[in-house]
Structure formats: C-alpha cells, structure tokens
Design a protein around this motif. Structure first.
Motif, short mmCIF file in Angstrom:
data_model
loop_
_atom_site.label_atom_id
_atom_site.label_comp_id
_atom_site.label_asym_id
_atom_site.label_seq_id
_atom_site.Cartn_x
_atom_site.Cartn_y
_atom_site.Cartn_z
N MET A 1 0.84 -1.17 0.00
CA MET A 1 0.00 0.00 0.00
C MET A 1 0.89 1.24 0.00
SD MET A 1 -3.05 -0.89 2.56
CE MET A 1 -4.43 -1.73 1.86
N LEU A 2 0.74 2.02 -1.00
CA LEU A 2 1.57 3.21 -1.15
C LEU A 2 1.29 4.22 -0.05
CD1 LEU A 2 1.47 3.69 -5.00
CD2 LEU A 2 3.26 2.66 -3.61
N ARG A 3 2.33 4.95 0.32
CA ARG A 3 2.32 5.98 1.36
C ARG A 3 2.07 5.40 2.76
NH1 ARG A 3 -0.67 8.30 -2.75
NH2 ARG A 3 -2.56 8.24 -1.54
N LEU A 4 2.20 4.12 2.90
CA LEU A 4 2.04 3.47 4.20
C LEU A 4 3.21 3.82 5.11
CD1 LEU A 4 0.34 1.15 5.68
CD2 LEU A 4 2.21 -0.31 4.95
N GLN A 5 2.93 4.09 6.36
CA GLN A 5 3.95 4.33 7.37
C GLN A 5 3.98 3.06 8.21
OE1 GLN A 5 5.49 7.87 7.65
NE2 GLN A 5 4.93 7.17 5.61
N ALA A 6 5.05 2.30 8.15
CA ALA A 6 5.05 0.94 8.68
C ALA A 6 5.95 0.73 9.88
CB ALA A 6 5.47 -0.02 7.57
N LEU A 7 5.46 -0.10 10.79
CA LEU A 7 6.27 -0.69 11.84
C LEU A 7 6.56 -2.11 11.35
CD1 LEU A 7 4.22 0.35 15.00
CD2 LEU A 7 5.99 1.63 13.82
N VAL A 8 7.81 -2.46 11.22
CA VAL A 8 8.21 -3.73 10.61
C VAL A 8 8.98 -4.56 11.62
CG1 VAL A 8 9.53 -4.77 8.72
CG2 VAL A 8 8.43 -2.53 8.39
N ALA A 9 8.71 -5.86 11.65
CA ALA A 9 9.48 -6.76 12.53
C ALA A 9 9.56 -8.13 11.89
CB ALA A 9 8.83 -6.85 13.90
N TYR A 10 10.71 -8.77 12.09
CA TYR A 10 10.87 -10.16 11.68
C TYR A 10 11.99 -10.79 12.48
CZ TYR A 10 14.74 -8.36 8.82
OH TYR A 10 15.88 -7.74 8.39
N GLN A 11 11.99 -12.12 12.52
CA GLN A 11 13.03 -12.86 13.22
C GLN A 11 14.18 -13.13 12.26
OE1 GLN A 11 11.99 -16.84 14.58
NE2 GLN A 11 13.05 -16.42 16.50
N ARG A 12 15.37 -12.71 12.65
CA ARG A 12 16.56 -12.92 11.81
C ARG A 12 16.89 -14.41 11.73
NH1 ARG A 12 18.95 -8.11 14.89
NH2 ARG A 12 18.90 -6.44 13.37
N ASN A 13 17.39 -14.82 10.57
CA ASN A 13 17.75 -16.22 10.37
C ASN A 13 18.99 -16.63 11.12
OD1 ASN A 13 15.60 -16.63 8.63
ND2 ASN A 13 16.80 -16.17 6.81
N ASN A 14 19.98 -15.73 11.19
CA ASN A 14 21.29 -16.13 11.69
C ASN A 14 21.33 -16.37 13.20
OD1 ASN A 14 20.96 -13.45 12.27
ND2 ASN A 14 22.96 -12.80 11.52
N ASN A 15 20.60 -15.61 14.00
CA ASN A 15 20.68 -15.79 15.45
C ASN A 15 19.32 -15.75 16.14
OD1 ASN A 15 20.02 -13.10 15.39
ND2 ASN A 15 21.96 -12.38 16.25
N CYS A 16 18.23 -15.74 15.38
CA CYS A 16 16.86 -15.76 15.89
C CYS A 16 16.48 -14.50 16.68
CB CYS A 16 16.59 -17.00 16.74
SG CYS A 16 16.71 -18.52 15.79
N SER A 17 17.32 -13.47 16.65
CA SER A 17 16.94 -12.22 17.31
C SER A 17 15.90 -11.50 16.46
CB SER A 17 18.17 -11.33 17.52
OG SER A 17 18.69 -10.91 16.27
N MET A 18 15.18 -10.58 17.06
CA MET A 18 14.15 -9.83 16.35
C MET A 18 14.73 -8.55 15.78
SD MET A 18 11.47 -11.67 16.47
CE MET A 18 10.25 -10.55 15.83
N ARG A 19 14.35 -8.25 14.57
CA ARG A 19 14.68 -6.97 13.91
C ARG A 19 13.39 -6.18 13.88
NH1 ARG A 19 16.57 -2.74 11.74
NH2 ARG A 19 17.01 -2.53 9.53
N VAL A 20 13.39 -4.97 14.43
CA VAL A 20 12.20 -4.13 14.45
C VAL A 20 12.61 -2.70 14.09
CG1 VAL A 20 12.36 -3.81 16.97
CG2 VAL A 20 10.20 -3.40 15.81
N TYR A 21 11.84 -2.08 13.18
CA TYR A 21 12.20 -0.75 12.71
C TYR A 21 11.00 -0.11 12.01
CZ TYR A 21 12.74 -3.07 8.16
OH TYR A 21 12.53 -3.78 7.01
N THR A 22 11.15 1.14 11.60
CA THR A 22 10.11 1.85 10.86
C THR A 22 10.51 1.99 9.40
OG1 THR A 22 11.09 3.99 11.43
CG2 THR A 22 9.34 3.16 12.88
N SER A 23 9.49 2.07 8.52
CA SER A 23 9.75 2.19 7.08
C SER A 23 8.57 2.86 6.41
CB SER A 23 9.96 0.80 6.47
OG SER A 23 10.18 0.89 5.08
N SER A 24 8.84 3.72 5.44
CA SER A 24 7.80 4.31 4.61
C SER A 24 7.72 3.51 3.31
CB SER A 24 8.12 5.77 4.28
OG SER A 24 8.05 6.54 5.43
#
Length: 109
Positions: A1-24
């Motif tokens: 969806m264009l112009r979406l302001q997003a909170l993004v999170a996923y589990q990293r493959n290498n060490n299972c830690s969570m990556r969380v950040y913002t993205s437009s």
C-alpha cells in the motif's frame, strides 16, 4: 500500500533475534528499507511467539490532527540470502487485512 507508514518486525535467520524498525512504503517494489515516519515512534520492540506470530510493541506519539489511524497487517516470506524481507502475496487475505482505530474513543472498525 503506497504511502504506508510501517512498523516492521521479523526474526533474523542467523541468530533468531528480532529486527524491528520503521519504514515508509513509497513504491510497490519496496524492500522496506529502514527510515523515518511522518510521526514519531519510540520504545519499539517485538517478540516471536510459539504459534509463529510476531507481536510489535511501540509508542506512537499522536498529534492533534490524528483522530484515526488506519492499520494494516501483513505477513511475508523472508529472503534468506539477504536476511531480510521479500514481497508478500497480493491476493486473498493480503488485500483485506486492515482496520481503523479511533484514538479518541478507543474503538476499532
């Protein structure tokens, strides 16, 4: 969806830690790069639950003109080589996963 302001999170493959950040989201071909949003977000964290659900926690700093927030939730595959995200499907539930949060009343629709 264009112009979406997003909170993004996923589990990293290498060490299972969570990556969380913002993205437009500025294009349909986005790779969701980290970036600032039009509003302030702080205290971000995420968890990956046993039933394969990711939960994002954040403080969204509201402005006086933010009476409602449109919310969209998606899931998509991980790109193992880049340890990042790939595009989600553009059919079925992926185009109907949204709601509206009224911040004044606390109701959703």
């Amino acid at each position: 969806m264009l112009r979406l302001q997003a909170l993004v999170a996923y589990q990293r493959n290498n060490n299972c830690s969570m990556r969380v950040y913002t993205s437009s989201v500025d294009s349909y071909a986005t790779m969701l790069p980290e970036g600032r949003l039009k509003y302030q977000v702080s205290r971000m964290s995420a968890t990956f639950e046993k039933d394969s659900e990711t939960m994002i926690f954040a403080t969204v700093h509201l402005t006086s003109d933010m009476l409602t927030i449109n919310q969209v939730w998606q899931e998509g595959p991980l790109n193992g080589r880049a340890n990042g995200l790939s595009m989600h499907a553009t059919s079925d539930d992926h185009i109907t996963c949204f709601g509206i949060l009224n911040v004044a009343t606390g109701t959703t629709s």
